[in-house]
Design an enzyme around this catalytic site. Structure first.
Site: not given
Length: 195
Positions: A114-116
């Site tokens: 995921g990005c975060y």
């Protein structure tokens, strides 16, 4: 010729993958009739005919897609959060863990980070591995995001000429401390306490 199927080809991620594949040689993209894109039998046919399947779906639909796969030679790359901490899946962050590139290269099941979580893990994992940060550490992660990760409908709403004026200012998101990337951040970094 490598056969590729993008399950969820109508969404932002699926569209971008298809655009990139269109520029490559040696790839045959398996097409699904748009009217049948939610039909389990037709999805199963496409999934099992592919060498590589990209899942660009909500979590539950991604889990269902994996259940439809009966071809042991089909590799699945899942962009959802459904399998990021699941047993039997390799976490697709090759730079993070020694030997991870090799594990990704041979795995039949790869979970896209995921990005975060990518930013968080890139900072926290090395500190954990070096013993500079304990598993019991209480970590706070503040993040700011654009709207593109919210999907095609949100992008269309934000980029619409008649969007609400409130869209011109920052908006609060995920303040309940239950963001879907938290389990991934905790598991990958080996934390006992959820960030």
């Amino acid at each position: 010729m490598t056969k590729v199927y993008v399950d969820g080809q109508e969404g932002t991620t699926g569209l971008k993958i298809r655009q990139r594949l269109a520029k490559r040689g040696g790839v045959e993209v398996i097409e699904i009739d748009p009217a049948l894109r939610k039909d389990s039998a037709e999805r199963a046919r496409c999934i099992n005919a592919a060498d590589i399947v990209f899942l660009c779906l909500p979590d539950q639909a991604a889990r269902e897609a994996v259940e439809l796969c009966t071809n042991p030679n089909t590799r699945i790359i899942d962009a959802s959060t459904a399998h990021r901490t699941a047993p039997g899946w390799v976490y697709g962050f090759p730079e993070l863990i020694e030997g991870q590139y090799e594990r990704i290269a041979v795995s039949a099941r790869v979970a896209v980070p995921g990005c975060y979580a990518s930013g968080f893990c890139a900072l926290v994992y090395p500190l954990r591995k070096a013993g500079l940060l304990g598993a019991d550490a209480h970590i706070k992660c503040n993040a700011v995001s654009g709207y593109t990760g919210a999907g095609r409908k949100a992008i269309e709403a934000y980029e619409s000429a008649d969007r609400p004026a409130a869209f011109d200012s920052p908006r609060k998101y995920a303040l309940t401390l239950s963001h879907k990337h938290l389990p991934e951040m905790r598991a990958i970094c080996g934390l006992d306490v959820t960030p």
